[in-house]
Design a protein around this motif. Sequence first.
Motif, PDB file in Angstrom:
ATOM      1  N   CYS A  37       0.828  -1.211   0.000  1.00 56.77           N
ATOM      2  CA  CYS A  37       0.000   0.000   0.000  1.00 56.77           C
ATOM      3  C   CYS A  37       0.859   1.256   0.000  1.00 56.77           C
ATOM      4  CB  CYS A  37      -0.923   0.012   1.213  1.00 56.77           C
ATOM      5  SG  CYS A  37      -2.258  -1.205   1.155  1.00 56.77           S
ATOM      6  N   ILE A  38       1.898   1.254   0.827  1.00 56.74           N
ATOM      7  CA  ILE A  38       2.779   2.413   0.915  1.00 56.74           C
ATOM      8  C   ILE A  38       3.489   2.646  -0.410  1.00 56.74           C
ATOM      9  CG2 ILE A  38       4.906   3.259   2.005  1.00 56.74           C
ATOM     10  CD1 ILE A  38       3.846   1.891   4.597  1.00 56.74           C
ATOM     11  N   ALA A  39       3.972   1.571  -1.033  1.00 58.43           N
ATOM     12  CA  ALA A  39       4.637   1.701  -2.337  1.00 58.43           C
ATOM     13  C   ALA A  39       3.663   2.222  -3.389  1.00 58.43           C
ATOM     14  CB  ALA A  39       5.212   0.351  -2.754  1.00 58.43           C
ATOM     15  N   LEU A  40       2.423   1.768  -3.337  1.00 57.18           N
ATOM     16  CA  LEU A  40       1.402   2.199  -4.293  1.00 57.18           C
ATOM     17  C   LEU A  40       1.106   3.682  -4.130  1.00 57.18           C
ATOM     18  CD1 LEU A  40      -0.554   1.208  -6.493  1.00 57.18           C
ATOM     19  CD2 LEU A  40      -2.169   0.620  -4.670  1.00 57.18           C
ATOM     20  N   LEU A  41       0.962   4.129  -2.892  1.00 60.61           N
ATOM     21  CA  LEU A  41       0.693   5.544  -2.634  1.00 60.61           C
ATOM     22  C   LEU A  41       1.869   6.414  -3.066  1.00 60.61           C
ATOM     23  CD1 LEU A  41      -0.983   5.101   0.862  1.00 60.61           C
ATOM     24  CD2 LEU A  41      -2.106   6.057  -1.169  1.00 60.61           C
ATOM     25  N   ARG A  42       3.080   5.949  -2.846  1.00 59.75           N
ATOM     26  CA  ARG A  42       4.257   6.702  -3.291  1.00 59.75           C
ATOM     27  C   ARG A  42       4.299   6.785  -4.816  1.00 59.75           C
ATOM     28  NH1 ARG A  42       6.841  10.124  -0.162  1.00 59.75           N
ATOM     29  NH2 ARG A  42       8.447  10.059  -1.784  1.00 59.75           N
ATOM     30  N   SER A  43       3.963   5.694  -5.476  1.00 57.60           N
ATOM     31  CA  SER A  43       3.952   5.698  -6.947  1.00 57.60           C
ATOM     32  C   SER A  43       2.918   6.683  -7.475  1.00 57.60           C
ATOM     33  CB  SER A  43       3.657   4.299  -7.482  1.00 57.60           C
ATOM     34  OG  SER A  43       4.688   3.391  -7.152  1.00 57.60           O
ATOM     35  N   GLU A  46       4.307  10.200  -7.059  1.00 61.07           N
ATOM     36  CA  GLU A  46       5.381  10.455  -8.030  1.00 61.07           C
ATOM     37  C   GLU A  46       4.833  10.646  -9.438  1.00 61.07           C
ATOM     38  OE1 GLU A  46       7.855   7.094  -7.317  1.00 61.07           O
ATOM     39  OE2 GLU A  46       8.501   7.835  -5.337  1.00 61.07           O
ATOM     40  N   ALA A  47       3.656  10.087  -9.699  1.00 67.44           N
ATOM     41  CA  ALA A  47       3.018  10.259 -11.014  1.00 67.44           C
ATOM     42  C   ALA A  47       2.212  11.552 -11.097  1.00 67.44           C
ATOM     43  CB  ALA A  47       2.120   9.064 -11.308  1.00 67.44           C
ATOM     44  N   GLY A  48       2.115  12.287  -9.990  1.00 67.67           N
ATOM     45  CA  GLY A  48       1.429  13.572 -10.010  1.00 67.67           C
ATOM     46  C   GLY A  48       0.092  13.625  -9.301  1.00 67.67           C
ATOM     47  N   ILE A  49      -0.374  12.522  -8.749  1.00 67.90           N
ATOM     48  CA  ILE A  49      -1.640  12.548  -8.014  1.00 67.90           C
ATOM     49  C   ILE A  49      -1.442  13.294  -6.692  1.00 67.90           C
ATOM     50  CG2 ILE A  49      -3.293  11.109  -6.743  1.00 67.90           C
ATOM     51  CD1 ILE A  49      -3.092   9.049  -8.958  1.00 67.90           C
ATOM     52  N   HIS A  69       2.177   7.256   6.751  1.00 69.25           N
ATOM     53  CA  HIS A  69       3.428   6.538   6.562  1.00 69.25           C
ATOM     54  C   HIS A  69       4.014   6.772   5.169  1.00 69.25           C
ATOM     55  CE1 HIS A  69       2.190   3.979  10.089  1.00 69.25           C
ATOM     56  NE2 HIS A  69       3.461   4.192  10.343  1.00 69.25           N
ATOM     57  N   ALA A  70       3.143   6.769   4.165  1.00 69.87           N
ATOM     58  CA  ALA A  70       3.627   6.854   2.789  1.00 69.87           C
ATOM     59  C   ALA A  70       3.976   8.270   2.362  1.00 69.87           C
ATOM     60  CB  ALA A  70       2.575   6.274   1.831  1.00 69.87           C
ATOM     61  N   LEU A  71       3.176   9.239   2.820  1.00 71.92           N
ATOM     62  CA  LEU A  71       3.294  10.589   2.272  1.00 71.92           C
ATOM     63  C   LEU A  71       3.447  11.676   3.337  1.00 71.92           C
ATOM     64  CD1 LEU A  71       0.511  10.223  -0.455  1.00 71.92           C
ATOM     65  CD2 LEU A  71       2.990  10.051  -0.778  1.00 71.92           C
ATOM     66  N   GLY A  72       3.752  11.270   4.552  1.00 67.11           N
ATOM     67  CA  GLY A  72       3.908  12.248   5.616  1.00 67.11           C
ATOM     68  C   GLY A  72       4.953  13.308   5.307  1.00 67.11           C
ATOM     69  N   ASP A  73       6.031  12.909   4.628  1.00 64.11           N
ATOM     70  CA  ASP A  73       7.083  13.869   4.299  1.00 64.11           C
ATOM     71  C   ASP A  73       6.710  14.768   3.132  1.00 64.11           C
ATOM     72  OD1 ASP A  73       7.106  11.722   2.559  1.00 64.11           O
ATOM     73  OD2 ASP A  73       9.278  11.723   2.269  1.00 64.11           O
ATOM     74  N   GLU A  74       5.572  14.503   2.509  1.00 64.31           N
ATOM     75  CA  GLU A  74       5.102  15.321   1.376  1.00 64.31           C
ATOM     76  C   GLU A  74       3.811  16.047   1.739  1.00 64.31           C
ATOM     77  OE1 GLU A  74       6.822  15.820  -1.157  1.00 64.31           O
ATOM     78  OE2 GLU A  74       8.222  14.128  -1.293  1.00 64.31           O
ATOM     79  N   ARG A  75       3.566  16.230   3.041  1.00 64.25           N
ATOM     80  CA  ARG A  75       2.278  16.802   3.466  1.00 64.25           C
ATOM     81  C   ARG A  75       1.970  18.118   2.779  1.00 64.25           C
ATOM     82  NH1 ARG A  75      -2.001  18.010   3.562  1.00 64.25           N
ATOM     83  NH2 ARG A  75      -3.453  18.371   5.278  1.00 64.25           N
ATOM     84  N   LYS A  76       2.955  18.969   2.566  1.00 68.32           N
ATOM     85  CA  LYS A  76       2.704  20.276   1.954  1.00 68.32           C
ATOM     86  C   LYS A  76       2.384  20.169   0.466  1.00 68.32           C
ATOM     87  CE  LYS A  76       5.573  22.888   5.204  1.00 68.32           C
ATOM     88  NZ  LYS A  76       6.756  23.786   5.357  1.00 68.32           N
TER      89      LYS A  76
END
Length: 318
Positions: A37-43, A46-49, A69-76
Amino acid sequence: MVDYRSLGQTGMKVSEIGFGTWQLGGISWIAPDDAECIALLRSAFEAGINLYDVSPSYGNGRSEALIAHALGDERKNILISGKVGVLEDGTYHGFWSERQLRESLEQSLKRLKTDHLDLLTLHAPPMDVMKSGYAMDFLHKLKDKGMIRFFGVSLEAQPEEALIALEQGIDVLQIRFNLLFPEARKVFNTVAEKQVGLIINSPFGHGYLSGRYQSYDDIAEGDYPKGSFRSTKPRELVEGMIQNANSFSDLTSGNVHELPNIALGFILSHNVVSSVVPGIRSGQELHNCLAVSSGKVHSGIDKARVQEIYQEKILHKH
């Protein structure tokens, strides 16, 4: 890569393909494990979603924790659309007092490891809650306090309830709209007039428009169409839905496996739509959804033919 659209008058630009996380919750569906799930959310990111739709009812908060877990560092760089009202185990009797709604939001924020949501919607509120207006007043308070940026309502496909919500000054409407259930189209003009953001859920009709099913026996035990029915004659109901869904394969020159692309393209062919949030459970499904946006499938959708098929084969009106 995915294209972007305006979310009403919020000033936000959202990917026209968002990410619905109900399937990742794992109650109504069999979900991938955490790492997948985490890898899917990161993908997806990265694809722009940039739009991620969550609810505490999606796996007792599992989808929210996965986003953290997957996108916490990209919250902004992401927009989180959350919900309140439906119980965490997914049952719909819900809780609607101001205290319960606040507690639900506070728990969601903890799981998401954030201090605010970009969007908060009432999740399938009962008609009395819709008409009373107190829940909307509460959302205004949350917005004033900075706990949420914008608010709205998430509905199935009841145009009457959507119109009530639109008259109450919501920022965003989330509603079911797809080839099988096009009733929400009745409110599109009002959405456009009020310049409200419009997010579409259930684009594949809970899997019926996936192109994978020819009969009841094709459906895996973990898929929603089979697992959700409680009728004494579930097979007949499911077979009928499959037949209705596959009627639209006429739009794919008979290739039923192209049906999901047509289903997504049909929704995006309506300019009033800001984003559609399909439930995505695999890298292949993510790839297919993104291809609809980048390939502009929606530019070639024959909406008149869609209506003919709906009238003739589903409503049986000739």
